[in-house]
Each structure stands twice: as C-alpha cells, then as structure tokens.
Scaffold this motif. Structure first.
Motif, PDB file in Angstrom:
ATOM      1  N   ILE A  62       0.823  -1.212   0.000  1.00  0.00           N
ATOM      2  CA  ILE A  62       0.000   0.000   0.000  1.00  0.00           C
ATOM      3  C   ILE A  62       0.855   1.260   0.000  1.00  0.00           C
ATOM      4  N   THR A  63       1.930   1.271   0.773  1.00  0.00           N
ATOM      5  CA  THR A  63       2.703   2.510   0.950  1.00  0.00           C
ATOM      6  C   THR A  63       3.810   2.730  -0.074  1.00  0.00           C
ATOM      7  N   GLN A  64       4.236   1.693  -0.787  1.00  0.00           N
ATOM      8  CA  GLN A  64       5.410   1.852  -1.641  1.00  0.00           C
ATOM      9  C   GLN A  64       5.189   1.570  -3.121  1.00  0.00           C
ATOM     10  N   LEU A  73      -4.476   6.083  -4.559  1.00  0.00           N
ATOM     11  CA  LEU A  73      -5.108   6.036  -3.228  1.00  0.00           C
ATOM     12  C   LEU A  73      -4.356   6.920  -2.245  1.00  0.00           C
ATOM     13  N   ARG A  74      -3.027   6.875  -2.292  1.00  0.00           N
ATOM     14  CA  ARG A  74      -2.232   7.711  -1.387  1.00  0.00           C
ATOM     15  C   ARG A  74      -2.445   9.195  -1.686  1.00  0.00           C
ATOM     16  N   MET A  94      -3.101  13.757   7.756  1.00  0.00           N
ATOM     17  CA  MET A  94      -2.790  12.602   8.607  1.00  0.00           C
ATOM     18  C   MET A  94      -3.215  11.289   7.942  1.00  0.00           C
ATOM     19  N   VAL A  95      -4.323  11.313   7.222  1.00  0.00           N
ATOM     20  CA  VAL A  95      -4.751  10.112   6.494  1.00  0.00           C
ATOM     21  C   VAL A  95      -3.734   9.812   5.401  1.00  0.00           C
ATOM     22  N   GLY A  96      -3.277  10.856   4.725  1.00  0.00           N
ATOM     23  CA  GLY A  96      -2.238  10.677   3.712  1.00  0.00           C
ATOM     24  C   GLY A  96      -0.960  10.129   4.304  1.00  0.00           C
ATOM     25  N   HIS A  97      -0.585  10.632   5.478  1.00  0.00           N
ATOM     26  CA  HIS A  97       0.626  10.125   6.143  1.00  0.00           C
ATOM     27  C   HIS A  97       0.487   8.639   6.462  1.00  0.00           C
ATOM     28  N   LEU A  98      -0.686   8.258   6.931  1.00  0.00           N
ATOM     29  CA  LEU A  98      -0.943   6.853   7.257  1.00  0.00           C
ATOM     30  C   LEU A  98      -0.654   5.956   6.061  1.00  0.00           C
ATOM     31  N   TYR A 105       5.205   1.678   8.515  1.00  0.00           N
ATOM     32  CA  TYR A 105       5.138   1.403   9.952  1.00  0.00           C
ATOM     33  C   TYR A 105       3.723   1.677  10.474  1.00  0.00           C
ATOM     34  N   CYS A 106       3.161   2.817  10.092  1.00  0.00           N
ATOM     35  CA  CYS A 106       1.803   3.180  10.534  1.00  0.00           C
ATOM     36  C   CYS A 106       0.762   2.214   9.975  1.00  0.00           C
ATOM     37  N   THR A 107       0.865   1.936   8.691  1.00  0.00           N
ATOM     38  CA  THR A 107      -0.110   1.062   8.045  1.00  0.00           C
ATOM     39  C   THR A 107      -0.054  -0.348   8.627  1.00  0.00           C
TER      40      THR A 107
END
Length: 129
Positions: A30-32, A39-40, A49-53, A58-60
């Motif tokens: 999801i993050t990379q 989606l990001r 903050m939702v974008g940071h998540l 680590y957060c996800t």
C-alpha cells in the motif's frame, strides 16, 4: 522446553507470525507501490494525517495487525484478562511485522539504487559511443 508449551500457545504464535508477515506485505504494498499511488494521493487530499498513514509502512502495519488480531484473536500469553492478552499479542505481532517490513524495505531500496546506477552507467556509456 517445547513439551512444556501448550498447543494453544504454539497455535497463537503461528497465527501472530502469519498476521505479521501478511501485514508487512500489505503495508509495503500500500505505501510503496505505484498500484496504490492514486489512493495515497487521494488520502492526502482528504486529510494530511490520512495521507501520512498511507505513506508510512510502519503506521499502516499497525492497522493491518490490529485488524488481524481482532479477527483471529491469538493469545500468546494468558493473564486472565482477554483485552490485555490481545494487546500483548498485537504488539508482539507489530514488532515482527516492523522487522519484516524494514528488511523488505531495505531490499527495495537496494534494488532501486542498483537500477539508478545501471541507468547512469548506460547513459554514460551511450554518450561515449
């Protein structure tokens, strides 16, 4: 030593390990990856903050692990307080997921660095020709 650990504890350990590995894969994906770039971007527009998540593996991974723990409810150690036992299992699983994600991310960065060096080298060699 292994004969003193009950089968439920081994089953819970295995469940936590599977949740950790799956959560690591989910969070890195999801993050990379480019697949989730739209989606990001959307999440960042919704709220920073939702974008940071969705940019932080680590957060996800925390959210993915929490979902897995709530669904499967593995209890690694039993204190008699189910909520406390699940919290211990969750943070154990988050730690394993984080270590796995860090390893995968390091490999990802090494592969990207190699690809960049290859591009630069090809460009230099094509200019010399």
């Amino acid at each position: 030593m292994t004969d003193t650990v009950n089968p439920q504890a081994w089953a819970a350990f295995w469940t936590c390990l599977v949740i950790a590995l799956a959560s690591s894969s989910i969070s890195i994906t999801i993050t990379q990856t480019e697949l989730f770039a739209p989606l990001r971007a959307w999440a960042t527009k919704v709220h920073p903050m939702v974008g940071h998540l969705l940019h932080c593996f680590y957060c996800t991974s925390h959210w993915a692990v929490m979902a897995g723990i709530l669904i499967y409810q593995p209890v690694l150690v039993s204190s008699g307080h189910h909520a406390a036992d699940l919290i211990v299992s969750a943070f154990f699983t988050i730690t394993v997921a984080t270590l796995t994600s860090g390893l995968v991310f390091s490999v990802f960065l090494a592969a990207m660095a190699k690809a960049m060096k290859e591009r630069v080298l090809k460009r230099i060699l094509s200019e010399d020709a």
